[in-house]
Design an enzyme around this catalytic site. Structure first.
Site, PDB file in Angstrom:
ATOM      1  N   ARG A  65       6.346 -34.263  13.160  1.00 26.57           N
ATOM      2  CA  ARG A  65       5.977 -34.398  14.588  1.00 26.57           C
ATOM      3  C   ARG A  65       6.096 -33.148  15.430  1.00 26.57           C
ATOM      4  O   ARG A  65       5.964 -33.218  16.655  1.00 26.57           O
ATOM      5  CB  ARG A  65       6.816 -35.507  15.247  1.00 26.57           C
ATOM      6  CG  ARG A  65       6.855 -36.840  14.523  1.00 26.57           C
ATOM      7  CD  ARG A  65       5.493 -37.444  14.367  1.00 26.57           C
ATOM      8  NE  ARG A  65       5.570 -38.839  13.903  1.00 26.57           N
ATOM      9  CZ  ARG A  65       4.549 -39.488  13.383  1.00 26.57           C
ATOM     10  NH1 ARG A  65       3.385 -38.894  13.224  1.00 26.57           N
ATOM     11  NH2 ARG A  65       4.689 -40.742  12.991  1.00 26.57           N
ATOM     12  N   ASN A 285       0.201 -47.992   8.724  1.00 25.66           N
ATOM     13  CA  ASN A 285      -1.171 -47.843   8.274  1.00 25.66           C
ATOM     14  C   ASN A 285      -1.201 -46.874   7.101  1.00 25.66           C
ATOM     15  O   ASN A 285      -0.791 -45.732   7.259  1.00 25.66           O
ATOM     16  CB  ASN A 285      -2.046 -47.315   9.421  1.00 25.66           C
ATOM     17  CG  ASN A 285      -3.519 -47.406   9.096  1.00 25.66           C
ATOM     18  OD1 ASN A 285      -3.905 -48.141   8.191  1.00 25.66           O
ATOM     19  ND2 ASN A 285      -4.331 -46.658   9.808  1.00 25.66           N
ATOM     20  N   ASP A 312       5.747 -41.353   3.149  1.00 24.00           N
ATOM     21  CA  ASP A 312       4.990 -41.495   4.411  1.00 24.00           C
ATOM     22  C   ASP A 312       5.961 -41.667   5.581  1.00 24.00           C
ATOM     23  O   ASP A 312       5.729 -42.475   6.485  1.00 24.00           O
ATOM     24  CB  ASP A 312       3.972 -42.638   4.344  1.00 24.00           C
ATOM     25  CG  ASP A 312       2.934 -42.554   5.462  1.00 24.00           C
ATOM     26  OD1 ASP A 312       2.923 -41.564   6.223  1.00 24.00           O
ATOM     27  OD2 ASP A 312       2.128 -43.496   5.588  1.00 24.00           O
ATOM     28  N   GLY A 331       3.776 -46.925  11.564  1.00 29.66           N
ATOM     29  CA  GLY A 331       4.597 -46.049  10.739  1.00 29.66           C
ATOM     30  C   GLY A 331       6.064 -46.401  10.720  1.00 29.66           C
ATOM     31  O   GLY A 331       6.603 -46.965  11.673  1.00 29.66           O
TER      32      GLY A 331
HETATM   33 ZN   LIG Z   1      -2.059 -41.786   6.258  1.00 26.27          ZN
END
Ligand SMILES: [Zn+2]
Length: 438
Positions: A65, A285, A312, A331
């Site tokens: 981020r 996602n 992820d 997420g």
């Molecule tokens: Zn992705």
């Protein structure tokens, strides 16, 4: 020269077929392994008896981020979260704000990771400028990197979204192939998913929430298999989740096409049933799908259709995740939970062999992106980098997201009773305490 001895551990590296009780001697000046053997001695000793001494774990899919959303995570907190969770190397996604679509942005990631001094960090660059899907980014410049080639993008992706156009994807594959890089795709046909926020099935129907079908993932996997073949290029499928997509990869591999895939632990352990009480820790996602998809992902991981594991890791603030299910961002975080939950739920019950588990987080992850070009081996080797993850398979603990080094707490495994945890993460000979030390 100071040396560090990892003494009397079970040295376990499926890639080099090491499995014996012995010692690893580390040269801390050079950050390399000096010797692997029996009855070695060093200046400083860590007793590893009863513990598993593995190559340093590599997570090829994390979101830190920075720049742009440092309230969610920074490169410093993300790197600390990585070593606390047992990972010596991470690959960060370029969907920051602004996105990593130029050499200066790539260099910034390396410099911030050096300042953090925790995990090794490698960035992917964007496929398209600004991740807008319209125009190819400067793939050549990012692959070449700055600082004499040290600060190079290791692969290319527009992760968070798929590149919509086939024409531009064909060019991306051609460039990437010439540059000896892999194209990594978040496989989603956005026209078909159309802003829907969960898997389309019985649960979405019962909740009255718009879902999107697995076909959205399968369509882009299929398209990119064809485009990669046209360009003779390498294609890596990010966070595979749908059984039809697993089958497409299996068939492409049977035709000897140049494809690899990763799966995230939550897609091996959770289904869309988790969304029934609108808990936003189950919103991500690709979305959590059905039990048959979970079964297909595990089968794919076991038979080699799916090459590796990846978290992820997607941090968000508690305020964002406290929103209504439809409005909360996608997420979940994974760096500090993934080893423990997989050891407990898949390895201990015999559903996933320990060797496959370790390989999928080490040498196989390295192979998917060609990280050996960047000095990451994913193996334990004399004179190789002293990147080591030490696991305590007997450690019993309760997952508490409040103990995480990540800034975020959006973890669906919070409160789970676990057995097995990382206790040390060694990066270039430097020892970091991992979550199992508490
Ligand atoms: Zn992705």
């Amino acid at each position: 020269m100071p040396t560090l001895l990892l003494q009397s551990g079970r040295i376990f590296d499926p890639a080099t077929e090491l499995d014996f009780v012995g010692d690893v001697l580390i040269d801390q000046d050079s950050g390399t392994i000096r010797e692997i053997g029996l009855h070695l001695s060093g200046d400083r000793t860590i007793d590893c008896s009863g513990k598993l001494v593995c190559p340093g774990f590599v997570d090829i899919h994390v979101h830190f981020r920075e720049p742009g959303n440092s309230a969610k995570e920074t490169i410093a907190t993300g790197s600390a979260s990585a070593v606390h969770g047992g990972f010596s190397t991470v690959v960060v996604m370029p969907n920051t704000d602004p996105p990593l679509d130029n050499p200066a942005a790539i260099a910034y990631q390396y410099l911030q990771a050096q300042n953090a001094g925790k995990a090794r960090l490698f960035p992917m660059g964007c496929i398209t400028k600004g991740r807008a899907g319209q125009e190819l980014a400067e793939l050549g410049l990012m692959a070449r990197g700055s600082a004499g080639g040290r600060f190079a993008a290791v692969a290319f992706t527009d992760d968070g979204a798929a590149v919509p156009g086939s024409q531009i994807m064909r060019s991306a594959f051609e460039y990437a192939n010439a540059l000896d890089r892999v194209i990594v795709e978040h496989c989603e046909d956005h026209d078909l998913s159309n802003g829907a926020i969960m898997h389309e099935g019985k649960v979405s129907a019962a909740l009255g929430i718009n879902g999107y079908p697995s076909a959205a993932e399968e369509l882009i996997v299929m398209r990119d298999i064809r485009l990669a073949k046209l360009a003779g290029a390498r294609f890596h499928v990010s966070h595979i989740s749908a059984k039809g997509a697993v089958q497409l990869v299996r068939e492409a591999k049977a035709r000897k096409e140049r494809i690899t895939a990763e799966v995230s632990p939550h897609h091996l352990l959770l289904t869309d049933e988790g969304c029934r009480n609108f808990d936003t820790s189950f919103k991500m996602n690709p979305p959590l799908r059905e039990q048959s998809d979970v079964d297909a992902c595990l089968e794919g991981l076991l038979d080699g259709t799916i090459d590796c594991l990846a978290s992820d890791h997607a941090p968000h603030t508690s305020e964002e995740k406290a929103r209504e299910f439809v409005d909360a961002p996608n997420g979940i975080i994974g760096l500090e939970s993934n080893i423990g939950v997989l050891l407990t739920k898949l390895v201990a019950p015999g559903k996933l062999p320990l060797a496959r588990f370790v390989e999928a987080w080490t040498s196989a992850a390295v192979r998917c992106l060609g990280l050996d070009k960047f000095g990451v081996t994913g193996t334990l080797k004399k004179e190789g980098p002293a990147d080591v993850t030490v696991l305590d398979l007997e450690k019993e603990w309760t997952l508490d997201a409040c103990t995480f080094k990540s800034k975020a707490r959006n973890c669906p495994f919070n409160g789970w009773a676990l057995k097995g945890a990382p206790i040390h993460t060694i990066v270039g000979g430097v020892v970091h305490d991992a979550i199992g030390m508490h």
